[in-house]
Design a protein around this motif. Structure first.
Motif, short mmCIF file in Angstrom:
data_model
loop_
_atom_site.label_atom_id
_atom_site.label_comp_id
_atom_site.label_asym_id
_atom_site.label_seq_id
_atom_site.Cartn_x
_atom_site.Cartn_y
_atom_site.Cartn_z
N ASP A 13 -29.78 2.13 13.11
CA ASP A 13 -30.99 2.77 12.62
C ASP A 13 -30.58 4.08 11.94
O ASP A 13 -29.52 4.64 12.24
N VAL A 14 -31.40 4.59 11.02
CA VAL A 14 -31.11 5.87 10.37
C VAL A 14 -31.49 7.02 11.28
O VAL A 14 -30.68 7.90 11.58
N GLU A 15 -32.75 7.04 11.72
CA GLU A 15 -33.27 8.18 12.48
C GLU A 15 -33.02 7.98 13.96
O GLU A 15 -33.76 7.27 14.64
N MET A 16 -31.94 8.60 14.46
CA MET A 16 -31.60 8.52 15.88
C MET A 16 -31.27 9.92 16.38
O MET A 16 -30.84 10.77 15.61
N PRO A 17 -31.43 10.14 17.68
CA PRO A 17 -31.07 11.45 18.23
C PRO A 17 -29.56 11.64 18.31
O PRO A 17 -28.80 10.68 18.16
N VAL A 18 -29.16 12.86 18.57
CA VAL A 18 -27.77 13.28 18.77
C VAL A 18 -26.97 13.20 17.46
O VAL A 18 -26.41 14.19 17.01
N LEU A 19 -26.90 12.02 16.86
CA LEU A 19 -26.19 11.82 15.60
C LEU A 19 -26.96 10.76 14.83
O LEU A 19 -27.21 9.68 15.36
N ASP A 20 -27.36 11.06 13.60
CA ASP A 20 -28.16 10.08 12.87
C ASP A 20 -27.29 8.92 12.38
O ASP A 20 -26.05 8.96 12.45
N GLY A 21 -27.95 7.87 11.90
CA GLY A 21 -27.24 6.66 11.52
C GLY A 21 -26.28 6.83 10.36
O GLY A 21 -25.26 6.15 10.28
N ILE A 22 -26.60 7.76 9.45
CA ILE A 22 -25.72 7.97 8.31
C ILE A 22 -24.43 8.69 8.74
O ILE A 22 -23.33 8.30 8.35
N ALA A 23 -24.58 9.71 9.58
CA ALA A 23 -23.39 10.39 10.11
C ALA A 23 -22.58 9.43 10.98
O ALA A 23 -21.34 9.45 10.95
N ALA A 24 -23.27 8.60 11.76
CA ALA A 24 -22.58 7.62 12.60
C ALA A 24 -21.83 6.60 11.75
O ALA A 24 -20.72 6.17 12.10
N THR A 25 -22.42 6.22 10.62
CA THR A 25 -21.75 5.29 9.70
C THR A 25 -20.41 5.87 9.25
O THR A 25 -19.38 5.18 9.30
N ALA A 26 -20.44 7.12 8.80
CA ALA A 26 -19.20 7.75 8.33
C ALA A 26 -18.15 7.81 9.44
O ALA A 26 -16.96 7.52 9.21
N ALA A 27 -18.58 8.15 10.65
CA ALA A 27 -17.64 8.25 11.77
C ALA A 27 -17.06 6.89 12.14
O ALA A 27 -15.85 6.75 12.40
N ILE A 28 -17.91 5.86 12.15
CA ILE A 28 -17.44 4.51 12.49
C ILE A 28 -16.47 4.00 11.44
O ILE A 28 -15.42 3.44 11.75
N ARG A 29 -16.80 4.21 10.17
CA ARG A 29 -15.93 3.72 9.10
C ARG A 29 -14.58 4.45 9.11
O ARG A 29 -13.55 3.88 8.77
N THR A 30 -14.58 5.71 9.54
CA THR A 30 -13.32 6.47 9.62
C THR A 30 -12.47 5.98 10.79
O THR A 30 -11.27 5.75 10.64
N ARG A 31 -13.12 5.81 11.94
CA ARG A 31 -12.37 5.46 13.15
C ARG A 31 -12.13 3.97 13.31
O ARG A 31 -11.14 3.56 13.92
N MET A 32 -13.03 3.15 12.78
CA MET A 32 -12.91 1.70 12.91
C MET A 32 -13.13 1.05 11.55
O MET A 32 -14.18 0.45 11.29
N PRO A 33 -12.17 1.17 10.63
CA PRO A 33 -12.38 0.68 9.27
C PRO A 33 -12.65 -0.83 9.17
O PRO A 33 -13.19 -1.30 8.17
N GLY A 34 -12.31 -1.57 10.22
CA GLY A 34 -12.58 -3.01 10.21
C GLY A 34 -14.02 -3.35 10.55
O GLY A 34 -14.44 -4.50 10.39
N THR A 35 -14.77 -2.38 11.03
CA THR A 35 -16.18 -2.60 11.37
C THR A 35 -17.05 -2.29 10.16
O THR A 35 -16.97 -1.19 9.61
N ARG A 36 -17.86 -3.24 9.77
CA ARG A 36 -18.77 -3.03 8.65
C ARG A 36 -20.11 -2.53 9.20
O ARG A 36 -20.48 -2.87 10.33
#
Length: 201
Positions: free
Chosen positions: A54-77
């Motif tokens: 989701d985009v609007e989430m507490p603590v860390l929004d979905g867009i920031a989480a996307t960037a973090a996931i793609r950096t740490r787990m590049p195999g995860t889409r």
């Protein structure tokens, strides 16, 4: 089997999505969480094929989480699923590394198909949102202008904003003035409203 991580802060919606995806023979939800930071941690722990965020989430929004996931787990889409079909969100999500962006009123079979297509390396974008994004163009705000507008959303004085942001009052005024001009607003409150409406904040 496509392994999916689901991040959605509304419990009822999250439960419904888990149940819907469980009906698919080739999809399994390996983790479901309620905020962006938990999504990043779950992605590292479970190494899902697709993170449905989701985009609007507490603590860390979905867009920031996307960037973090793609950096740490590049195999995860990442596939963004949101109520907020705002063109600016689409652009920011894609810039952060998302492979898809769909709105929550999507039909269940189309959501499952979107997960499959993203897993296969394709890009999936809600057509109406893609058209709106092209019509409105790119986000005109700089990162610093977005930061100042976010901080100004509660109506704080320039002096208070300067302390919060560790900037001079003159610099804060300059960024506010620039953001007001770029959004075509008359006041900073209107600039915040317009920027949020377009998904730029």
């Amino acid at each position: 089997m496509i392994r999916v991580l689901l991040a959605e802060d509304q419990n009822l919606v999250r439960g419904a999505l888990v149940a819907l995806l469980a009906l698919e023979d080739d999809i399994t939800v390996v983790a479901d969480v309620a905020d962006g930071r938990a999504a990043v941690a779950a992605a590292v722990e479970h190494a899902p094929d697709v993170a449905l965020l989701d985009v609007e989430m507490p603590v860390l929004d979905g867009i920031a989480a996307t960037a973090a996931i793609r950096t740490r787990m590049p195999g995860t889409r990442v596939l963004i699923l949101t109520t907020f079909g705002r063109p600016g969100y689409l652009r920011r999500a894609m810039d952060a590394g998302a492979s898809g962006f769909v709105v929550k009123d999507i039909e269940p079979d189309r959501l499952a198909d979107a997960v499959r297509r993203v897993r296969a390396g394709r890009t999936v974008v809600d057509p109406a949102l893609a058209v709106a994004s092209l019509e409105r163009g790119l986000d005109p705000l700089s990162e610093r202008e977005r930061e100042v507008l976010r901080a100004a959303a509660d109506g704080a004085t320039v002096a208070t904003l300067a302390v919060r942001l560790r900037l001079s009052e003159g610099t804060v005024r300059n960024h506010l003035s620039s953001a007001i001009g770029k959004t075509g607003a008359r006041t900073r409150a209107e600039a915040v409203w317009k920027a949020r409406g377009n998904g730029w904040l």
